[in-house]
Design a protein around this motif. Structure first.
Motif, PDB file in Angstrom:
ATOM      1  N   THR A 144       0.845  -1.195   0.000  1.00  0.00           N
ATOM      2  CA  THR A 144       0.000   0.000   0.000  1.00  0.00           C
ATOM      3  C   THR A 144       0.880   1.244   0.000  1.00  0.00           C
ATOM      4  O   THR A 144       2.019   1.225   0.454  1.00  0.00           O
ATOM      5  CB  THR A 144      -0.917   0.051   1.235  1.00  0.00           C
ATOM      6  OG1 THR A 144      -0.110   0.014   2.418  1.00  0.00           O
ATOM      7  CG2 THR A 144      -1.891  -1.099   1.237  1.00  0.00           C
ATOM      8  N   THR A 145       0.333   2.316  -0.534  1.00  0.00           N
ATOM      9  CA  THR A 145       0.988   3.610  -0.525  1.00  0.00           C
ATOM     10  C   THR A 145      -0.076   4.679  -0.334  1.00  0.00           C
ATOM     11  O   THR A 145      -1.262   4.365  -0.217  1.00  0.00           O
ATOM     12  CB  THR A 145       1.773   3.833  -1.827  1.00  0.00           C
ATOM     13  OG1 THR A 145       2.511   5.054  -1.732  1.00  0.00           O
ATOM     14  CG2 THR A 145       0.837   3.903  -3.017  1.00  0.00           C
ATOM     15  N   VAL A 146       0.340   5.929  -0.319  1.00  0.00           N
ATOM     16  CA  VAL A 146      -0.591   7.046  -0.134  1.00  0.00           C
ATOM     17  C   VAL A 146      -0.659   7.837  -1.427  1.00  0.00           C
ATOM     18  O   VAL A 146       0.367   8.223  -1.987  1.00  0.00           O
ATOM     19  CB  VAL A 146      -0.139   7.960   1.027  1.00  0.00           C
ATOM     20  CG1 VAL A 146      -1.140   9.106   1.207  1.00  0.00           C
ATOM     21  CG2 VAL A 146      -0.017   7.168   2.306  1.00  0.00           C
ATOM     22  N   GLN A 147      -1.864   8.053  -1.898  1.00  0.00           N
ATOM     23  CA  GLN A 147      -2.088   8.940  -3.040  1.00  0.00           C
ATOM     24  C   GLN A 147      -2.494  10.305  -2.486  1.00  0.00           C
ATOM     25  O   GLN A 147      -3.635  10.511  -2.085  1.00  0.00           O
ATOM     26  CB  GLN A 147      -3.181   8.373  -3.951  1.00  0.00           C
ATOM     27  CG  GLN A 147      -3.352   9.168  -5.218  1.00  0.00           C
ATOM     28  CD  GLN A 147      -4.355   8.549  -6.171  1.00  0.00           C
ATOM     29  OE1 GLN A 147      -4.355   8.823  -7.352  1.00  0.00           O
ATOM     30  NE2 GLN A 147      -5.220   7.702  -5.659  1.00  0.00           N
ATOM     31  N   GLU A 148      -1.533  11.204  -2.426  1.00  0.00           N
ATOM     32  CA  GLU A 148      -1.780  12.500  -1.802  1.00  0.00           C
ATOM     33  C   GLU A 148      -2.702  13.354  -2.661  1.00  0.00           C
ATOM     34  O   GLU A 148      -2.631  13.340  -3.888  1.00  0.00           O
ATOM     35  CB  GLU A 148      -0.465  13.245  -1.570  1.00  0.00           C
ATOM     36  CG  GLU A 148       0.392  12.657  -0.479  1.00  0.00           C
ATOM     37  CD  GLU A 148       1.552  13.562  -0.119  1.00  0.00           C
ATOM     38  OE1 GLU A 148       1.356  14.503   0.665  1.00  0.00           O
ATOM     39  OE2 GLU A 148       2.652  13.318  -0.644  1.00  0.00           O
ATOM     40  N   LYS A 149      -3.554  14.110  -1.987  1.00  0.00           N
ATOM     41  CA  LYS A 149      -4.485  15.000  -2.674  1.00  0.00           C
ATOM     42  C   LYS A 149      -3.858  16.381  -2.825  1.00  0.00           C
ATOM     43  O   LYS A 149      -2.980  16.774  -2.045  1.00  0.00           O
ATOM     44  CB  LYS A 149      -5.784  15.100  -1.863  1.00  0.00           C
ATOM     45  CG  LYS A 149      -7.008  15.427  -2.702  1.00  0.00           C
ATOM     46  CD  LYS A 149      -7.415  14.274  -3.578  1.00  0.00           C
ATOM     47  CE  LYS A 149      -8.754  14.563  -4.240  1.00  0.00           C
ATOM     48  NZ  LYS A 149      -9.196  13.482  -5.097  1.00  0.00           N
ATOM     49  N   ASN A 150      -4.319  17.119  -3.805  1.00  0.00           N
ATOM     50  CA  ASN A 150      -3.787  18.459  -4.047  1.00  0.00           C
ATOM     51  C   ASN A 150      -4.456  19.454  -3.095  1.00  0.00           C
ATOM     52  O   ASN A 150      -5.301  20.255  -3.486  1.00  0.00           O
ATOM     53  CB  ASN A 150      -4.035  18.860  -5.503  1.00  0.00           C
ATOM     54  CG  ASN A 150      -3.382  20.182  -5.836  1.00  0.00           C
ATOM     55  OD1 ASN A 150      -2.310  20.487  -5.333  1.00  0.00           O
ATOM     56  ND2 ASN A 150      -4.037  20.982  -6.657  1.00  0.00           N
ATOM     57  N   VAL A 151      -4.061  19.381  -1.821  1.00  0.00           N
ATOM     58  CA  VAL A 151      -4.599  20.283  -0.797  1.00  0.00           C
ATOM     59  C   VAL A 151      -3.428  20.906  -0.051  1.00  0.00           C
ATOM     60  O   VAL A 151      -2.333  20.337   0.013  1.00  0.00           O
ATOM     61  CB  VAL A 151      -5.526  19.551   0.197  1.00  0.00           C
ATOM     62  CG1 VAL A 151      -6.749  19.003  -0.507  1.00  0.00           C
ATOM     63  CG2 VAL A 151      -4.790  18.438   0.929  1.00  0.00           C
ATOM     64  N   THR A 152      -3.660  22.071   0.519  1.00  0.00           N
ATOM     65  CA  THR A 152      -2.640  22.723   1.320  1.00  0.00           C
ATOM     66  C   THR A 152      -2.497  22.013   2.662  1.00  0.00           C
ATOM     67  O   THR A 152      -3.390  21.268   3.080  1.00  0.00           O
ATOM     68  CB  THR A 152      -2.998  24.199   1.545  1.00  0.00           C
ATOM     69  OG1 THR A 152      -1.949  24.838   2.267  1.00  0.00           O
ATOM     70  CG2 THR A 152      -4.287  24.341   2.322  1.00  0.00           C
ATOM     71  N   ALA A 266      -5.535  11.807   7.331  1.00  0.00           N
ATOM     72  CA  ALA A 266      -4.100  11.882   7.601  1.00  0.00           C
ATOM     73  C   ALA A 266      -3.548  10.475   7.782  1.00  0.00           C
ATOM     74  O   ALA A 266      -4.113   9.660   8.511  1.00  0.00           O
ATOM     75  CB  ALA A 266      -3.837  12.724   8.846  1.00  0.00           C
ATOM     76  N   ILE A 267      -2.427  10.196   7.130  1.00  0.00           N
ATOM     77  CA  ILE A 267      -1.807   8.879   7.187  1.00  0.00           C
ATOM     78  C   ILE A 267      -0.364   9.058   7.628  1.00  0.00           C
ATOM     79  O   ILE A 267       0.386   9.823   7.015  1.00  0.00           O
ATOM     80  CB  ILE A 267      -1.851   8.182   5.817  1.00  0.00           C
ATOM     81  CG1 ILE A 267      -3.302   8.119   5.318  1.00  0.00           C
ATOM     82  CG2 ILE A 267      -1.266   6.777   5.904  1.00  0.00           C
ATOM     83  CD1 ILE A 267      -3.430   7.974   3.853  1.00  0.00           C
ATOM     84  N   ALA A 268       0.028   8.375   8.689  1.00  0.00           N
ATOM     85  CA  ALA A 268       1.402   8.407   9.190  1.00  0.00           C
ATOM     86  C   ALA A 268       2.114   7.140   8.712  1.00  0.00           C
ATOM     87  O   ALA A 268       1.743   6.039   9.107  1.00  0.00           O
ATOM     88  CB  ALA A 268       1.416   8.491  10.711  1.00  0.00           C
ATOM     89  N   GLY A 279      -4.404  12.340   2.095  1.00  0.00           N
ATOM     90  CA  GLY A 279      -4.993  11.806   0.878  1.00  0.00           C
ATOM     91  C   GLY A 279      -5.731  10.526   1.197  1.00  0.00           C
ATOM     92  O   GLY A 279      -6.387  10.417   2.237  1.00  0.00           O
ATOM     93  N   THR A 280      -5.621   9.543   0.312  1.00  0.00           N
ATOM     94  CA  THR A 280      -6.260   8.242   0.526  1.00  0.00           C
ATOM     95  C   THR A 280      -5.231   7.139   0.316  1.00  0.00           C
ATOM     96  O   THR A 280      -4.266   7.293  -0.441  1.00  0.00           O
ATOM     97  CB  THR A 280      -7.443   8.031  -0.442  1.00  0.00           C
ATOM     98  OG1 THR A 280      -6.986   8.226  -1.790  1.00  0.00           O
ATOM     99  CG2 THR A 280      -8.568   8.992  -0.140  1.00  0.00           C
ATOM    100  N   LYS A 281      -5.462   6.024   0.973  1.00  0.00           N
ATOM    101  CA  LYS A 281      -4.571   4.869   0.852  1.00  0.00           C
ATOM    102  C   LYS A 281      -4.899   4.107  -0.425  1.00  0.00           C
ATOM    103  O   LYS A 281      -6.066   3.971  -0.799  1.00  0.00           O
ATOM    104  CB  LYS A 281      -4.737   3.968   2.078  1.00  0.00           C
ATOM    105  CG  LYS A 281      -3.747   2.833   2.149  1.00  0.00           C
ATOM    106  CD  LYS A 281      -3.945   2.001   3.411  1.00  0.00           C
ATOM    107  CE  LYS A 281      -3.366   2.698   4.614  1.00  0.00           C
ATOM    108  NZ  LYS A 281      -3.334   1.797   5.791  1.00  0.00           N
ATOM    109  N   ALA A 282      -3.846   3.610  -1.094  1.00  0.00           N
ATOM    110  CA  ALA A 282      -4.016   2.866  -2.346  1.00  0.00           C
ATOM    111  C   ALA A 282      -3.211   1.579  -2.283  1.00  0.00           C
ATOM    112  O   ALA A 282      -2.074   1.573  -1.802  1.00  0.00           O
ATOM    113  CB  ALA A 282      -3.570   3.710  -3.534  1.00  0.00           C
ATOM    114  N   SER A 283      -3.799   0.477  -2.770  1.00  0.00           N
ATOM    115  CA  SER A 283      -3.120  -0.825  -2.822  1.00  0.00           C
ATOM    116  C   SER A 283      -2.719  -1.140  -4.255  1.00  0.00           C
ATOM    117  O   SER A 283      -3.491  -0.889  -5.188  1.00  0.00           O
ATOM    118  CB  SER A 283      -4.041  -1.932  -2.301  1.00  0.00           C
ATOM    119  OG  SER A 283      -4.330  -1.752  -0.938  1.00  0.00           O
TER     120      SER A 283
END
Length: 454
Positions: A144-152, A266-268, A279-283
């Motif tokens: 899994t990884t994180v797909q970050e969103k375009n947010v400040t 938020a993902i640590a 963002g959201t988690k992606a597999s």
């Protein structure tokens, strides 16, 4: 409505065919000739009606979407590069060079909305099918990884100021005279929020945040009193969101980090350079040896890795004829040993009953698991998954599917170049062998080069 396909295929008398001007060995040309474009015309035809002006050809729109992800371009840039690059035009089905833009950049937004997640899945299935038997391996790797969103970067102060600005816009739109706008006071609080982590400024920054939240509630009450019931229903959802953001505490669960992307969390991940990612988690599911991405899944909730296996394996099995027998994961997937008939293998200390051969096989298998890490890196840096600019959770799903499709297509193009290079070496060796022994001394350097390449 869809335009009718041209029946006249007669060559142009005054212009050369686009194919005749291009290198037939270019991997993009070979890929364009390999993809079955007719399946997209048949599948996406249901999304169009028979009324209105003719739409852009489906192959053109699908091709531009693939080029966007392959070359890591924005909607605006991919349309501009299409005009300048004849290889892009041939990939999208043009028979003659087009000096004009293919479409407006916003047409790509409407096309993504038209086909949705189902259409993106069909494009991804095509990219998996291109690899044939390589996508049918029994063993797979999952991570899994994180797909970050375009947010400040979210802070309470930023959110409060944005909410106050939005409330000012609502009052202006509805023609409401507020009792007080607090514009001058907000400027002072904005300055107080700077360097809020400094020990000497924490107290002042906390007071500024508290006051900004109070101003938000005051403005909501002031606007609610001065609008009628119909207008109140129109903005009730917005007011409820603002009140929820104002009331949330630092350690609350299900916090809202962005007003326009409320689903992100938020993902640590334990990274030194980036403590939290928003963002959201992606597999991702890749094959063991050939490194083809055969399954992807975006997760709307921040779940433990072991709970994401079902969605990831379901996506992978959907694009195969045979079920996956073994999935190799890291220690973050502890808690599951089998999912839908697939054995989950996780690194562990060697057992006493294992033979030396079994220990060596396990060691090689779990060392091979690390091969998915650079794949994730390439999908992020080369195919637009580093930061997702598409709106909503549906945007997360579409961007993930298109990025994985682009990776598979790029891998096919690299394999094509490797086969072409090998073919040229064999052809050179055949020519050299036919040269007579007396004349071989003239081509000694060429012989040496061929031997090294071989």
């Amino acid at each position: 409505m869809l335009p009718r396909s041209p029946k006249n295929t007669q060559p142009n008398l005054f212009h050369n065919q686009l194919r005749d001007m291009l290198d037939s060995n270019d991997p993009l040309v070979a890929l364009a000739d390999t993809i079955n474009w007719a399946q997209f015309n048949d599948s996406f035809e249901k999304y169009y009606s028979d009324n209105g002006r003719p739409a852009k050809p489906i192959r053109l729109m699908v091709g531009i979407l693939l080029l966007k992800q392959l070359e890591n371009l924005s909607d605006e840039n991919v349309v501009l590069q299409w005009k300048r690059n004849p290889y892009y035009q041939y990939f999208c089905g043009m028979t003659e060079y087009q000096p004009a833009l293919p479409c407006d950049a916003s047409d790509l937004v409407y096309f993504r909305k038209r086909i949705g997640k189902e259409g993106a899945e069909e494009i991804f299935a095509m990219s998996v099918a291109l690899h044939g038997k390589d996508a049918e391996e029994k063993q797979v790797i999952i991570d899994t990884t994180v797909q970050e969103k375009n947010v400040t970067y979210p802070t309470d102060g930023k959110l409060a100021i944005k909410m106050i600005h939005h409330l000012h816009c609502i009052a202006k739109e509805e023609g409401i005279q507020l009792r007080r706008t607090y514009v001058k006071e907000i400027k002072g609080h904005r300055i107080s929020l700077r360097f809020f982590r400094h020990p000497k400024k924490i107290k002042k920054a906390k007071a500024a945040m508290k006051r900004l939240k109070t101003i938000t509630r005051v403005l909501i009450r002031d606007i609610s009193r001065k609008i009628d019931e119909k207008q109140l229903q129109k903005y009730q959802e917005t007011f409820d969101l603002f009140l929820k953001v104002s009331d949330q505490k630092q350690k609350d669960s299900n916090k809202i980090y962005s007003l326009h992307e409320q689903h992100i969390y938020a993902i640590a991940k334990g990274k030194d350079h980036k403590k939290y990612e928003y963002g959201t988690k992606a597999s991702l599911v890749t094959t063991m040896k050939s490194n083809v991405i055969i399954g992807v899944a975006a997760h709307e909730k921040n779940e433990h890795d072991s709970k994401t296996l079902e969605a990831a394996l379901a996506s992978a099995n959907k694009h195969r004829t045979k079920a996956i027998k073994e999935a190799i994961c890291d220690r973050g997937y502890r808690g599951k040993k089998e999912v839908d008939g697939t054995v989950i293998c996780i690194p562990d200390s060697p057992k006493k009953r294992d033979t030396k051969y079994q220990k060596e096989q396990k060691r090689k298998k779990f060392r091979r698991r690390a091969a998915i890490e650079p794949i994730i890196g390439h999908v992020k840096s080369d195919h637009r998954m580093q930061r997702n600019y598409l709106k909503g959770f549906i945007g997360d799903e579409i961007n993930l599917l298109m990025a994985a499709s682009a990776f598979n297509l790029k891998k096919w193009m690299n394999n094509f170049l490797a086969v072409l290079f090998l073919y040229r070496i064999v052809l050179l060796g055949t020519v050299l062998q036919k040269i007579e022994a007396k004349e071989r001394q003239k081509y000694a350097d060429l012989y040496l080069l061929w031997f090294r390449l071989w």
